[in-house]
Design a protein around this motif. Structure first.
Motif, PDB file in Angstrom:
ATOM      1  N   SER A 315       0.829  -1.197   0.000  1.00 61.24           N
ATOM      2  CA  SER A 315       0.000   0.000   0.000  1.00 61.24           C
ATOM      3  C   SER A 315       0.872   1.261   0.000  1.00 61.24           C
ATOM      4  O   SER A 315       0.639   2.204  -0.750  1.00 61.24           O
ATOM      5  CB  SER A 315      -0.902  -0.040   1.231  1.00 61.24           C
ATOM      6  OG  SER A 315      -1.635   1.138   1.369  1.00 61.24           O
ATOM      7  N   ASN A 316       1.922   1.251   0.837  1.00 62.41           N
ATOM      8  CA  ASN A 316       2.803   2.425   0.921  1.00 62.41           C
ATOM      9  C   ASN A 316       3.480   2.755  -0.409  1.00 62.41           C
ATOM     10  O   ASN A 316       3.772   3.907  -0.694  1.00 62.41           O
ATOM     11  CB  ASN A 316       3.898   2.199   1.975  1.00 62.41           C
ATOM     12  CG  ASN A 316       3.375   2.381   3.388  1.00 62.41           C
ATOM     13  OD1 ASN A 316       2.415   3.115   3.616  1.00 62.41           O
ATOM     14  ND2 ASN A 316       4.003   1.710   4.347  1.00 62.41           N
ATOM     15  N   SER A 318       2.239   2.294  -3.367  1.00 59.79           N
ATOM     16  CA  SER A 318       1.305   2.565  -4.469  1.00 59.79           C
ATOM     17  C   SER A 318       1.491   3.958  -5.043  1.00 59.79           C
ATOM     18  O   SER A 318       1.140   4.213  -6.186  1.00 59.79           O
ATOM     19  CB  SER A 318      -0.141   2.440  -3.978  1.00 59.79           C
ATOM     20  OG  SER A 318      -0.410   1.114  -3.622  1.00 59.79           O
ATOM     21  N   ARG A 319       2.011   4.868  -4.225  1.00 63.30           N
ATOM     22  CA  ARG A 319       2.137   6.255  -4.683  1.00 63.30           C
ATOM     23  C   ARG A 319       3.191   6.411  -5.776  1.00 63.30           C
ATOM     24  O   ARG A 319       3.219   7.420  -6.458  1.00 63.30           O
ATOM     25  CB  ARG A 319       2.446   7.172  -3.500  1.00 63.30           C
ATOM     26  CG  ARG A 319       3.823   6.987  -2.899  1.00 63.30           C
ATOM     27  CD  ARG A 319       3.946   7.752  -1.598  1.00 63.30           C
ATOM     28  NE  ARG A 319       2.951   7.285  -0.629  1.00 63.30           N
ATOM     29  CZ  ARG A 319       2.616   7.949   0.466  1.00 63.30           C
ATOM     30  NH1 ARG A 319       3.165   9.113   0.723  1.00 63.30           N
ATOM     31  NH2 ARG A 319       1.718   7.444   1.293  1.00 63.30           N
ATOM     32  N   TYR A 320       4.021   5.408  -5.931  1.00 62.88           N
ATOM     33  CA  TYR A 320       5.044   5.490  -6.988  1.00 62.88           C
ATOM     34  C   TYR A 320       4.429   4.959  -8.275  1.00 62.88           C
ATOM     35  O   TYR A 320       4.580   3.806  -8.629  1.00 62.88           O
ATOM     36  CB  TYR A 320       6.308   4.723  -6.585  1.00 62.88           C
ATOM     37  CG  TYR A 320       6.782   5.165  -5.220  1.00 62.88           C
ATOM     38  CD1 TYR A 320       7.351   6.431  -5.055  1.00 62.88           C
ATOM     39  CD2 TYR A 320       6.614   4.368  -4.099  1.00 62.88           C
ATOM     40  CE1 TYR A 320       7.736   6.880  -3.802  1.00 62.88           C
ATOM     41  CE2 TYR A 320       7.001   4.800  -2.839  1.00 62.88           C
ATOM     42  CZ  TYR A 320       7.554   6.057  -2.697  1.00 62.88           C
ATOM     43  OH  TYR A 320       7.922   6.505  -1.455  1.00 62.88           O
ATOM     44  N   VAL A 323       3.014   9.248 -11.975  1.00 64.78           N
ATOM     45  CA  VAL A 323       2.157  10.394 -12.316  1.00 64.78           C
ATOM     46  C   VAL A 323       2.738  11.715 -11.835  1.00 64.78           C
ATOM     47  O   VAL A 323       2.839  12.661 -12.598  1.00 64.78           O
ATOM     48  CB  VAL A 323       0.725  10.205 -11.760  1.00 64.78           C
ATOM     49  CG1 VAL A 323      -0.117  11.457 -11.992  1.00 64.78           C
ATOM     50  CG2 VAL A 323       0.059   9.002 -12.406  1.00 64.78           C
ATOM     51  N   ARG A 324       3.133  11.769 -10.561  1.00 68.32           N
ATOM     52  CA  ARG A 324       3.535  13.062 -10.001  1.00 68.32           C
ATOM     53  C   ARG A 324       5.040  13.211  -9.800  1.00 68.32           C
ATOM     54  O   ARG A 324       5.570  14.308  -9.878  1.00 68.32           O
ATOM     55  CB  ARG A 324       2.830  13.308  -8.672  1.00 68.32           C
ATOM     56  CG  ARG A 324       1.349  13.459  -8.762  1.00 68.32           C
ATOM     57  CD  ARG A 324       0.682  13.271  -7.420  1.00 68.32           C
ATOM     58  NE  ARG A 324       1.173  12.062  -6.774  1.00 68.32           N
ATOM     59  CZ  ARG A 324       0.798  10.829  -7.108  1.00 68.32           C
ATOM     60  NH1 ARG A 324      -0.107  10.650  -8.049  1.00 68.32           N
ATOM     61  NH2 ARG A 324       1.307   9.777  -6.522  1.00 68.32           N
TER      62      ARG A 324
ATOM     63  N   ARG B  80      -7.316   1.981   4.882  1.00 67.16           N
ATOM     64  CA  ARG B  80      -6.907   2.376   3.539  1.00 67.16           C
ATOM     65  C   ARG B  80      -7.709   1.598   2.510  1.00 67.16           C
ATOM     66  O   ARG B  80      -7.822   0.382   2.614  1.00 67.16           O
ATOM     67  CB  ARG B  80      -5.424   2.075   3.332  1.00 67.16           C
ATOM     68  CG  ARG B  80      -4.514   2.924   4.192  1.00 67.16           C
ATOM     69  CD  ARG B  80      -3.076   2.626   3.823  1.00 67.16           C
ATOM     70  NE  ARG B  80      -2.140   3.345   4.655  1.00 67.16           N
ATOM     71  CZ  ARG B  80      -0.816   3.205   4.547  1.00 67.16           C
ATOM     72  NH1 ARG B  80      -0.309   2.357   3.659  1.00 67.16           N
ATOM     73  NH2 ARG B  80      -0.024   3.901   5.326  1.00 67.16           N
ATOM     74  N   ASN B  82      -7.468   0.704  -1.164  1.00 74.15           N
ATOM     75  CA  ASN B  82      -6.388   0.727  -2.156  1.00 74.15           C
ATOM     76  C   ASN B  82      -6.897   0.599  -3.587  1.00 74.15           C
ATOM     77  O   ASN B  82      -7.579  -0.376  -3.918  1.00 74.15           O
ATOM     78  CB  ASN B  82      -5.420  -0.433  -1.886  1.00 74.15           C
ATOM     79  CG  ASN B  82      -4.694  -0.285  -0.565  1.00 74.15           C
ATOM     80  OD1 ASN B  82      -3.755   0.501  -0.444  1.00 74.15           O
ATOM     81  ND2 ASN B  82      -5.121  -1.023   0.450  1.00 74.15           N
ATOM     82  N   PHE B  84      -5.704   2.235  -7.806  1.00 76.81           N
ATOM     83  CA  PHE B  84      -4.913   3.188  -8.582  1.00 76.81           C
ATOM     84  C   PHE B  84      -5.828   4.104  -9.371  1.00 76.81           C
ATOM     85  O   PHE B  84      -6.729   3.640 -10.073  1.00 76.81           O
ATOM     86  CB  PHE B  84      -3.993   2.447  -9.562  1.00 76.81           C
ATOM     87  CG  PHE B  84      -2.808   1.819  -8.904  1.00 76.81           C
ATOM     88  CD1 PHE B  84      -1.679   2.562  -8.611  1.00 76.81           C
ATOM     89  CD2 PHE B  84      -2.808   0.469  -8.570  1.00 76.81           C
ATOM     90  CE1 PHE B  84      -0.577   2.000  -8.003  1.00 76.81           C
ATOM     91  CE2 PHE B  84      -1.711  -0.116  -7.960  1.00 76.81           C
ATOM     92  CZ  PHE B  84      -0.592   0.647  -7.678  1.00 76.81           C
ATOM     93  N   PRO B  89      -3.599  10.509  -5.148  1.00 76.42           N
ATOM     94  CA  PRO B  89      -2.131  10.568  -5.128  1.00 76.42           C
ATOM     95  C   PRO B  89      -1.436   9.407  -4.409  1.00 76.42           C
ATOM     96  O   PRO B  89      -0.392   8.965  -4.844  1.00 76.42           O
ATOM     97  CB  PRO B  89      -1.832  11.891  -4.414  1.00 76.42           C
ATOM     98  CG  PRO B  89      -3.077  12.695  -4.574  1.00 76.42           C
ATOM     99  CD  PRO B  89      -4.213  11.720  -4.608  1.00 76.42           C
ATOM    100  N   LYS B  90      -1.974   8.924  -3.325  1.00 71.54           N
ATOM    101  CA  LYS B  90      -1.262   7.897  -2.565  1.00 71.54           C
ATOM    102  C   LYS B  90      -1.492   6.497  -3.099  1.00 71.54           C
ATOM    103  O   LYS B  90      -0.862   5.555  -2.660  1.00 71.54           O
ATOM    104  CB  LYS B  90      -1.702   7.940  -1.088  1.00 71.54           C
ATOM    105  CG  LYS B  90      -1.392   9.256  -0.391  1.00 71.54           C
ATOM    106  CD  LYS B  90      -1.710   9.212   1.097  1.00 71.54           C
ATOM    107  CE  LYS B  90      -3.180   9.059   1.399  1.00 71.54           C
ATOM    108  NZ  LYS B  90      -4.013  10.201   0.967  1.00 71.54           N
ATOM    109  N   GLY B  91      -2.441   6.353  -4.021  1.00 71.32           N
ATOM    110  CA  GLY B  91      -2.792   5.011  -4.460  1.00 71.32           C
ATOM    111  C   GLY B  91      -3.725   4.350  -3.462  1.00 71.32           C
ATOM    112  O   GLY B  91      -4.039   3.168  -3.578  1.00 71.32           O
ATOM    113  N   TYR B  92      -4.141   5.085  -2.482  1.00 68.40           N
ATOM    114  CA  TYR B  92      -5.186   4.616  -1.570  1.00 68.40           C
ATOM    115  C   TYR B  92      -5.902   5.832  -1.003  1.00 68.40           C
ATOM    116  O   TYR B  92      -5.337   6.917  -0.924  1.00 68.40           O
ATOM    117  CB  TYR B  92      -4.642   3.741  -0.436  1.00 68.40           C
ATOM    118  CG  TYR B  92      -3.593   4.369   0.441  1.00 68.40           C
ATOM    119  CD1 TYR B  92      -3.940   5.181   1.517  1.00 68.40           C
ATOM    120  CD2 TYR B  92      -2.239   4.135   0.216  1.00 68.40           C
ATOM    121  CE1 TYR B  92      -2.974   5.752   2.333  1.00 68.40           C
ATOM    122  CE2 TYR B  92      -1.260   4.711   1.022  1.00 68.40           C
ATOM    123  CZ  TYR B  92      -1.636   5.512   2.074  1.00 68.40           C
ATOM    124  OH  TYR B  92      -0.678   6.085   2.868  1.00 68.40           O
TER     125      TYR B  92
END
Lengths: 483, 479
Positions: A315-316, A318-320, A323-324, B80, B82, B84, B89-92
Motif C-alpha cells: 500500500s505504501n 502505491s504512490r510510486y 504520475v507526479r 486504507r 487501495n 490506482f 495521489p497515494k494510491g489509496y
C-alpha cells in the motif's frame, strides 16, 4: 582520528583542538579515499557539509554550541533531505529531490550536526544484505567480499570503516541491528514512536523506526537525545518525555536480572553460540543475574513479519505510479500502461516480490488467513514480551544467526535471507527498543550482542551496553584496511 | 399474467465538511483556487509524508451523528482503500471501513403522500480525491489536486426508500440538516453535496431485494429524481422481458436523461482495506461528546416546534420557512429589525421573495437582499407609505439593483401622499365638486363614502394614502 568516538570528537571541537571544517574535511577525504571499495554512499554532500562546517565554526567561536555542533553525520538515503537527492536506494526515486526535510534531519540539523552524505541501502529498505540497492552492493569493511547486512548497509559500513563518526538508519525488521552486528559497531533501534517517522520514506509503517549507528553506547545515547520526541506531523510518535539519555546511560544502575530466550539459542551456530556465551560470562562477572526465559511465539516472528511488512509496503508503495514524481515510463498508450511500465521499470525484484506478497495477503478471501492471522501472532509476541519483562529487566541474545555472508550467497534464496532477521523482527512486531553492540568475532568477522528493553527503556539498555563496553574492547576494533 | 414490480432505493451521500483545512493536512479547502495551488506535500502523497487527523472534521461527524440519534463509536478506525487512479495521489484513499465513527440513527422524511422514518446504516469520515479533467487538453487528462484531502462524511442509508420522490425528500432532509449543523455549505454545483443511488426492483410481495445498480455522482435534486426514475423504468423493462439486471455502476447523463454503465476500468475492484498504520484509533471521550452535545445548534425539527410556539403560523408556512436554515434565519432577522406581524412577514417571504429566488434559480442562502432592507420594505407597506402592489415592484428593483427600499421609493416617486395638509386640499376640492353627493350622504346615503375615497384617489393619481383620506373624509363629513 577516525578511531575517536563522537563524544571525544565533540570535546575536541568544543575545546577548539580541531575545527569543524578540519573534521569535516578529514571525513570527506576518507570517503574519497575509501568509499570506492565500499560503495557506502549514494550521494556525498561535500559543498553543503563545508558550508555547514563554516557556520559551525563561527558558532563555536561565539561560544554557541548545541549538542552536536560541528559533528559530521551520514544520513541513510531513506530520510528526505530538502534540496538533496533522496533515492531510497531505488531507480524509482533516483532523481527525486525532496522539497522538505524529514523531522529526524531537521532535529539533527538543529543540534548543529553536519550531513556529509546520504548512505546506500537496500531498495526501499527491503533486504538484509544491501544487495537490492539500485546503486550497487555495499561491501563489508571487514571482508570486502561480504555483505554489510541491510537494509542500512551503507550507514553501517561507513561508520565501521571510519568514514563518518555516526550515521542514521532505519529498522523495520532488523535493518539497523543486523548490519551493526555484521560490521562490528553499535546500532540502536528505539521504541516505536520514540522518533518521528515524518519524512522517512515508509516501508512498513507500523514497524519502521529511525535509529542510529555509532561506535559506543554513549554516542548512541547522545544521538538519541537529539532525534527523539513527539512530532505533531506523526500521529504515531510518542508524547513521552525525553530523558537525558547520555546522563542515564552513564548512571542508571537498576538493572539486575537479564533474560536469555531459550528459543534464540536452539539451532544456533556453534561459533556464534561460543561468542555469545563469552559475552554472557562477562555480564555474570558484572554481577548480573542471567536467567533462561521462553518467548515461544518469537519463532513465528519471521512469518508474521513477512505478511505484515509486505502488506503495508504494497500500500505504501502505491504512490510510486509515475504520475507526479519518480520514474515515469516513456511511450505509453494509456494510464494503465503508464502504471505498469513505470512500476516495472522503477522497482527492483525484491520490492516487486514484497508488493506481490502484500497485495496477495490483503486480497479479499485471504485477508483473514494472512493479515489478520499475522496480527494475532503479533499480539501474542507482544504479550509474551510483556510477561517476560515482569520477570527480567532486559533480554539478550545474538543479534544475527551468523556473521556476514558472501555477496551473492543468499540473493537467490529469499527464505534464507529473511531468516537473517530471525532474532530481530520480534522486537519490531512488539515495538520494543533494542541495541546491537559488538561482542566478539567468528572467523575474523564481527558479531553483535542484542539487548532488548521494555517500551521506552532505552536508557536501561544503553546503560548495560556502556558497562559491557567498559570491560570489553570489541567496539574499538577496526577493520585493518580502514584503520 | 402481468407482474408488478416495486422499487427500492438506498442512498450514499457524500458531504464535504466545511473545515478550513483538509482532513489530514494543513492545506486550505477553499473552493475555486488555481489548480494544484492548494495541495501540500501531504496531499500530493510525497515520499515520507504522514497524515494527521483534523479534529474539527471529527467534531463535525460527531455533530451529524448526534443529530440523527446515532451511536458514536469511541474508537473508530481509519482504513486504507487501495486502488490506482491518477487523481488519488497515494494510491489509496483514507476512509473508514470496519468501525465507522457513526452507526445507526435515522431521519424522518415527508412527501406529498407519506411521512416515514429512514434508517441510516452508518456515516464515516474519509478524504476526497482530486479531480481528473478530461476536456481541457486533447488526448491528455489534467489533474487538479486542490480537492484531494477535503474532508467528507459518507452517509449510507438503509434501502428503505420506495421511489424517487422519497429519495429526493431524504436528500433534502439530509441537506437541510448539514446546513443547520453548519458542517457543510451543501453546495451541490461545487460538489460539496453529492450522492450515489442504489436502485433495485423486486416483484410485489417478494421480500428478497432484486439485483441493484449504483448510479454514481448525482449532484442535483433534479438529477437524482430523473436518474432514479429512468433506472426504475429501465430495470422494469428488462425484468418484464425476462432479462437480468446486471449489478454494475452507472452514470447519469442529464442531457440525454439516461443512465449508462461506467467504463469497465472500475470492474472487479478489490480495495484491500486494512487499518491505516499511520493513524491511531479516533478516541472520543464521554467528555468530548458531552461538550459537543451541549453546544449543538438548533436542529430543523426543533426550530419547527419553536416557530409553531412563537409565531402562530400555519404548518405549511413553518414547513417552508424552516426547510432551509438561511431562510429561517432571514425570517427571524426581519422580525428583529422591525416590529412587523409574523404572518404578514411570512407571506411576503414565501410568496414574494421565494418566488423571485425561484425565478432566478437562486438558493435561499444566496439571496443578497438584507433582512434590514426587507424589513424596511415591509414596514413601508404596513404604514401605507406604499401599497402592496407598489411593494412588489420595489422588491423586484431591490433584487435587481441591490438598492435599499427607501431610495427606490423616493427615486420612483412612488411614495403615497400622506401629508395631511395636501390631502385636506384634495378632499376639500372633491367635496366642493360633488356637493350634491355630500348632501345625499349627510341625508343618510352612507354608502357614498367609498365614492368620495375613490374620487380623492383619482384626483391624486393613486398616490394618496387611502387610510388617511378616509380619516379626513370622516371628519369633514361629520360637520
Amino acid at each position: 582520528m577516525n578511531e575517536k568516538t563522537l563524544i571525544e570528537l565533540r570535546e575536541d571541537i568544543r575545546s577548539k583542538k580541531i575545527s569543524s571544517t578540519e573534521l569535516t574535511k578529514f571525513y570527506l577525504n576518507r570517503i574519497r579515499k575509501h568509499d570506492k571499495k565500499l560503495n557506502s554512499f549514494i550521494t556525498v554532500t561535500e559543498e553543503h557539509a563545508l558550508n555547514r562546517a563554516k557556520i559551525a565554526d563561527a558558532e563555536i567561536a561565539k561560544g554557541e554550541v548545541k549538542k552536536l555542533t560541528g559533528i559530521p553525520i551520514a544520513q541513510k538515503d531513506i530520510f528526505c533531505t530538502k534540496g538533496v537527492k533522496t533515492t531510497c536506494g531505488s531507480k524509482m526515486l533516483s532523481n527525486f529531490i525532496s522539497p522538505y526535510d524529514a523531522t529526524v534531519i531537521e532535529k539533527l540539523n538543529n543540534e548543529g550536526s553536519i550531513m556529509i552524505g546520504k548512505t546506500n541501502m537496500d531498495e526501499f529498505a527491503m533486504g538484509s544484505s544491501n544487495e537490492t540497492s539500485h546503486f550497487g552492493n555495499v561491501h563489508n569493511p571487514w571482508d570486502l567480499k561480504c555483505v554489510p547486512g541491510g537494509s542500512s548497509g551503507g550507514s553501517a559500513a561507513s561508520v565501521a570503516a571510519g568514514l563518518t563518526p555516526c550515521a542514521t538508519g532505519t529498522d523495520t525488521g532488523g535493518s539497523i541491528r543486523q548490519p551493526a552486528s555484521l560490521t562490528g559497531i553499535c546500532g540502536l533501534k528505539p521504541t516505536y514512536g520514540r522518533v518521528s517517522r515524518y519524512g522517512m520514506i515508509a516501508f512498513a509503517s507500523s514497524l519502521d523506526q529511525a535509529g542510529i549507528f555509532a561506535r559506543t553506547a554513549e554516542d548512541c545515547a547522545l544521538l538519541l537525545s537529539c532525534m527523539s520526541g513527539y512530532d505533531s506531523k506523526d500521529s504515531t510518535s510518542s508524547k513521552k518525555d525525553i530523558p537525558d539519555y547520555l546522563e542515564e546511560c552513564r548512571n542508571l544502575n537498576s538493572t539486575k536480572k537479564i533474560g536469555v530466550p531459550v528459543e534464540f539459542l536452539q539451532d544456533l551456530d556453534g561459533g556464534v553460540a561460543k561468542v555469545f556465551h563469552e559475552a554472557v560470562k562477562e555480564l555474570e562477572k558484572m554481577n548480573y543475574e542471567i536467567v533462561d526465559i521462553s518467548l515461544k511465539s518469537s519463532k513465528l516472528g519471521v512469518s508474521a513479519y513477512q505478511v505484515v511488512a509486505p502488506a503495508e509496503c504494497s500500500s505504501n508503495l502505491s504512490r510510486y505510479d509515475g504520475v507526479r514524481f519518480g520514474h515515469r515510463a516513456d511511450n505509453v498508450k494509456d494510464i494503465s500502461e503508464l502504471y505498469k511500465k513505470s512500476r516495472s521499470e522503477g522497482f527492483g525484484n525484491e520490492v516487486k516480490r514484497r508488493i506481490l506478497v502484500g497485495t496477495y495477503a490483503l486480497s479479499a478471501g485471504y485477508y483473514d488467513a494472512y493479515y489478520l492471522k499475522a496480527q494475532k501472532i503479533r499480539s501474542l509476541i507482544s504479550s509474551e514480551f510483556n510477561a517476560a519483562f515482569k520477570n527480567v529487566d532486559l533480554i539478550i541474545g545474538p543479534t544475527a544467526p551468523d556473521v556476514a555472508f558472501k555477496i551473492g550467497e543468499k540473493l537467490n534464496d529469499p527464505i534464507a535471507m529473511y531468516l537473517s532477521d530471525v532474532y530481530t523482527v520480534s522486537t519490531n512486531l512488539a515495538g520494543l527498543p533494542a541495541i546491537s553492540i559488538p561482542m566478539g568475532f567468528k572467523n575474523n568477522l564481527p558479531l553483535g550482542l542484542q539487548v532488548i528493553g521494555n517500551h521506552f527503556e532505552e536508557s536501561r539498555l544503553l546503560s548495560l551496553a556502556r558497562q559491557f563496553q567498559e570491560v570489553t574492547d570489541w567496539h574499538k576494533r577496526q577493520p585493518g584496511e580502514f584503520k | 399474467m402481468s407482474t408488478e414490480f416495486v422499487s427500492t432505493i438506498g442512498l450514499e451521500v457524500h458531504v464535504q465538511l466545511n473545515t478550513k483545512s483538509k482532513i489530514f493536512s494543513a492545506a486550505s479547502t477553499e473552493y475555486g483556487a488555481e489548480p494544484n495551488t492548494q495541495a501540500c506535500a501531504v496531499d500530493l502523497g510525497l515520499p515520507g509524508v504522514l497524515p494527521v487527523l483534523n479534529a474539527e472534521a471529527v467534531k463535525m461527524a460527531i455533530m451529524f451523528g448526534l443529530a440523527i440519534n446515532a451511536k458514536i463509536e469511541n474508537n473508530s478506525i481509519f482504513a486504507r482503500k487501495n486502488y490506482f487512479y491518477p487523481d488519488l495521489p497515494k494510491g489509496y484513499q483514507i476512509s473508514q471501513y470496519e468501525i465507522p465513527i457513526v452507526s445507526g440513527g435515522s431521519i424522518e422524511i415527508e412527501t406529498e403522500e407519506i411521512k416515514k422514518i429512514i434508517n441510516i446504516t452508518r456515516a464515516h469520515l474519509e478524504e476526497d480525491a482530486g479531480k481528473s479533467i478530461h476536456d481541457l487538453f486533447v488526448n491528455e487528462t489534467a489533474i487538479d489536486l486542490n480537492r484531494a484531502g477535503t474532508p467528507l462524511i459518507e452517509i449510507v442509508s438503509e434501502p428503505e426508500m420506495a421511489n424517487a420522490k422519497e429519495a429526493v425528500s431524504y436528500l433534502k432532509t439530509i441537506h437541510s440538516l448539514v446546513r443547520y449543523l453548519d458542517i457543510s455549505d451543501g453546495n451541490m454545483q461545487e460538489g460539496s453535496f453529492r450522492c450515489d443511488a442504489n436502485v433495485s426492483l423486486r416483484e410485489k410481495g417478494s421480500i428478497q431485494l432484486g439485483t441493484r445498480t449504483e448510479i454514481k455522482n448525482l449532484n442535483s435534486f433534479k438529477f437524482v429524481e430523473q436518474a432514479i426514475n429512468f433506472e426504475i423504468k429501465r430495470q422494469g423493462k428488462l425484468l418484464l422481458n425476462n432479462q437480468n439486471v446486471v449489478q454494475e455502476t452507472r452514470l447519469y447523463d442529464p442531457q440525454k436523461n439516461e443512465t449508462r454503465p461506467m467504463r469497465s476500468k472500475e470492474e472487479a475492484n478489490d480495495y484491500r482495506y486494512f487499518p491505516d498504520p499511520d493513524l491511531l484509533p479516533v478516541e472520543i471521550t464521554e467528555e468530548t461528546l458531552t461538550k459537543i452535545r451541549e453546544n449543538m445548534p438548533e436542529l430543523p425539527h426543533e426550530r419547527k416546534t419553536r416557530f409553531a410556539d412563537q409565531y402562530n403560523l400555519s404548518e405549511y408556512d413553518i414547513g417552508i420557512l424552516t426547510s432551509d436554515k438561511s431562510l429561517s434565519i432571514f425570517f427571524e432577522a426581519i422580525l428583529k429589525e422591525r416590529d412587523i406581524d409574523p404572518k404578514f412577514t411570512a407571506n411576503w417571504v414565501i410568496t414574494e421573495l421565494l418566488a423571485l429566488a425561484n425565478k432566478h434559480s437562486i438558493n435561499p442562502q444566496d439571496i443578497t437582499i438584507t433582512a434590514k432592507d426587507f424589513a424596511d420594505l415591509l414596514f413601508s407597506i404596513k404604514n401605507n407609505e406604499i401599497s402592496s402592489k407598489q411593494g412588489k415592484s420595489v422588491l423586484e428593483k431591490m433584487w435587481e439593483s441591490g438598492d435599499n427600499p427607501s431610495s427606490i421609493i423616493k427615486s420612483a416617486g412612488l411614495s403615497q401622499i400622506s401629508d395631511e395638509d395636501e390631502l385636506n386640499k384634495l378632499v376639500d376640492n372633491v367635496l366642493k365638486n360633488h356637493y350634491k353627493s355630500v348632501e345625499e350622504y349627510k341625508n343618510g346615503k352612507e354608502k357614498l363614502f367609498g365614492f368620495f375615497v375613490g374620487a380623492v384617489m383619482q384626483e391624486s393619481e393613486g398616490k394618496a394614502s387611502p387610510q388617511i383620506v378616509s380619516k379626513i373624509l370622516k371628519n369633514k363629513l361629520k360637520k
